[in-house]
Design a protein around this motif. Structure first.
Motif, short mmCIF file in Angstrom:
data_model
loop_
_atom_site.label_atom_id
_atom_site.label_comp_id
_atom_site.label_asym_id
_atom_site.label_seq_id
_atom_site.Cartn_x
_atom_site.Cartn_y
_atom_site.Cartn_z
N PHE A 188 0.66 -1.27 -0.03
CA PHE A 188 0.20 0.01 0.15
C PHE A 188 0.83 1.30 0.11
CE2 PHE A 188 -2.74 -3.23 1.33
CZ PHE A 188 -4.03 -2.96 0.83
N PHE A 189 1.88 1.29 0.66
CA PHE A 189 2.76 2.46 0.74
C PHE A 189 3.32 2.64 -0.49
CE2 PHE A 189 3.84 1.12 5.43
CZ PHE A 189 2.73 1.82 5.88
N THR A 190 3.81 1.53 -1.37
CA THR A 190 4.50 1.69 -2.55
C THR A 190 3.43 2.39 -3.51
OG1 THR A 190 5.79 -0.20 -2.05
CG2 THR A 190 5.80 0.61 -4.45
N ALA A 191 2.23 1.72 -3.44
CA ALA A 191 1.20 2.14 -4.50
C ALA A 191 0.96 3.68 -4.37
CB ALA A 191 -0.16 1.29 -4.21
N ALA A 192 0.94 4.24 -3.11
CA ALA A 192 0.64 5.51 -2.85
C ALA A 192 1.79 6.42 -3.40
CB ALA A 192 0.66 5.97 -1.24
N GLY A 193 2.95 5.96 -3.20
CA GLY A 193 4.02 6.73 -3.93
C GLY A 193 3.91 6.87 -5.12
#
Length: 521
Positions: A195-200
């Motif tokens: 989820f963190f990577t997708a947000a970035g």
């Protein structure tokens, strides 16, 4: 009367424009700005897929995190899809009224913030609430991305571009699967890292779009106003825009109903979500795959999706949009047995490749098919809302399959012991087979505006935009009789209506020609 019409709709509808250029010549003529704007729309759609499939790939991890069943976890997928239609309306209207650039930038930033928040939740109600809000943000992406990508390209390149654009979704699924395969097991954050990577990624797509100029379609509209000495206030433009939306709905109500049927009611959204959302869980539960092998099979399937979408988009430029869709849906039906019956990794992976080749091949035509059939001034709102209403009605596809699988059981050998598990394979096979049959029917009876010059239409805040139609050929050619594409510009349920309105269309085409001669289009 109906039978000849249905048969006629199966005839290949190649563009018949006197000034058509070879595809390679067109691609070489594209400017860096046209490439960049297409890429920005493609990237936005790719990020949308990474964001969405973060949940599908994490179902097992989320079950462990929150202590919930598969059926309960997939509620978050249902709610995300349910709220996407609201986002499509909000951001589609903003885009058609104010332009493509800043609504898409804001949309991507909102998605990034909500996706980041989902990575920090500690309880299931928190996760469910954020994914519901997240659906509103996601709902706007497709309509804005498709209009940004396609309206800045020449007509001859739009079929291929449509295939590439739609496969941004498969690329996003592929990227999410790779992140889930390599990053998630290697970092302390676990599933949250996805989820963190997708947000970035979504934030990066927003920054990229912010650095690019507004779509040429809106730049020209402002230049027309300047040349004519017209200085409408924002309030005046908004009043015109709202009036033209009402006119569009009154004029094109039948087309609106058809577009929703195409994208929903066991239509295209059921086809994609029914074949993808529960697939990793199906492999792990019903076929006893490890999470690693399940992810690899998902990656292989998405490689098939990418290739299918690109080939179908290119093919549709030569044989027409509808016939291409029908061919690829028939392909799906042929490979459903390979998708569900075997138990070995190699066979099931091959089934995933060929089924997704067909699923996303048919889907690869959808961006240009919807853009060409849309009322031309509302190319963000109309396709986006139709698409996301389809998502809303198909939102329960994962839960339908999960519930059906839990009620329909099968036995597998797990750790040397016969184990009773949900039979997701049979449920998915029946489900996708029924959906494929419906899509063939609804595609045959529908319209096709192959080669539409929608970029020459009025903007949505100009008088008369809601009643304007753009047919298959260049309006100037149509008015002078140099194109023979009039008969193939539409079909199906809209054909009879178009016959009645033939005289009105001819007048509209001449009107567009006068606008061109005056330098206004």
């Amino acid at each position: 009367m109906a039978l000849p019409l249905l048969l006629r709709n199966l005839i290949p509808r190649r563009e018949q424009r006197s000034n058509a250029r070879p595809l390679w010549t067109v691609l070489k003529s594209l400017t860096w700005l046209q490439w960049a704007q297409f890429f920005s729309g493609w990237l936005a759609w790719t990020c949308d897929a990474v964001d969405f499939f973060s949940v599908s790939l994490s179902v097992v991890h989320l079950q462990e995190q929150f202590g919930k069943s598969t059926h309960t976890i997939t509620t978050s997928i249902t709610l995300t899809l349910l709220f996407r239609s609201l986002g499509a309306v909000i951001f589609g209207v903003l885009s058609d009224r104010f332009g493509r650039k800043w609504p898409l930038v804001f949309n991507l930033v909102l998605v990034a913030v909500l996706e980041l928040g989902a990575g920090f939740v500690q309880t299931y109600p928190q996760f469910l609430g954020l994914r519901s809000l997240f659906g509103i943000g996601m709902g706007g992406i497709w309509g804005l991305a498709a209009s940004t990508s396609l309206e800045n390209l020449p007509v001859e390149a739009r079929g291929l571009a449509s295939g590439f654009l739609q496969q941004g979704y498969a690329v996003g699924y592929l990227l999410a699967a790779c992140i889930n395969l390599k990053l998630v097991p290697a970092v302390p954050a676990g599933w949250r890292a996805l989820f963190f990577t997708a947000a970035g990624m979504s934030l990066f797509a927003a920054v990229l779009r912010a650095f690019l100029p507004e779509s040429e379609y809106f730049v020209k509209a402002k230049e027309e106003e300047r040349q004519k000495g017209v200085h409408k206030t924002t309030g005046e433009k908004t009043r015109i825009f709202l009036r033209e939306i009402k006119e569009m709905l009154k004029t094109h109500w039948l087309l609106c109903i058809y577009a929703v049927l195409l994208m929903t009611a066991v239509g295209f959204n059921f086809l994609s979500h029914g074949s993808q959302d529960l697939y990793p869980t199906y492999l792990q539960t019903s076929k006893n795959f490890t999470p690693h092998d399940s992810t690899i099979a998902t990656i292989i399937g998405n490689c098939g999706a990418i290739s299918g979408g690109i080939i179908a988009g290119y093919l549709s430029q030569y044989i027409g949009r509808r016939l291409t869709i029908i061919i690829f849906v028939l392909w799906i039906g042929a490979f459903i047995p390979l998708w569900i019956l075997p138990s070995t990794f190699s066979s099931l992976s091959a089934g995933a490749f060929f089924v997704q080749f067909g699923v996303q091949g048919a889907w690869g035509v959808i961006p240009i098919q919807l853009a060409e059939m849309s009322p031309p001034a509302f190319r963000a709102t109309f396709p986006g809302v139709a698409y996301q209403i389809g998502n809303m009605i198909s939102s329960a596809s994962a839960q339908i399959e999960a519930t059906g699988g839990e009620n329909m059981r099968t036995t597998i050998i797990k750790d040397g012991v016969a184990t009773d598990v949900p039979d997701y394979a049979t449920v998915q096979g029946i489900f996708i087979g029924c959906v494929a049959a419906f899509i063939i029917f609804i595609t045959i009876i529908g319209p096709e505006n192959h080669g539409s010059h929608f970029e020459k239409a009025k903007t949505a805040f100009e008088d008369g935009a809601g009643r304007e139609e753009v047919t298959g050929a260049d309006p100037a050619e149509k008015a002078t009789g140099s194109s023979t594409d009039e008969e193939s510009s539409a079909g199906g349920v809209v054909d009879e209506k178009q016959e009645v309105e033939k005289d009105e269309k001819a007048g509209a085409a001449v009107s567009v020609e006068h606008r061109e001669k005056a330098g206004l289009a």
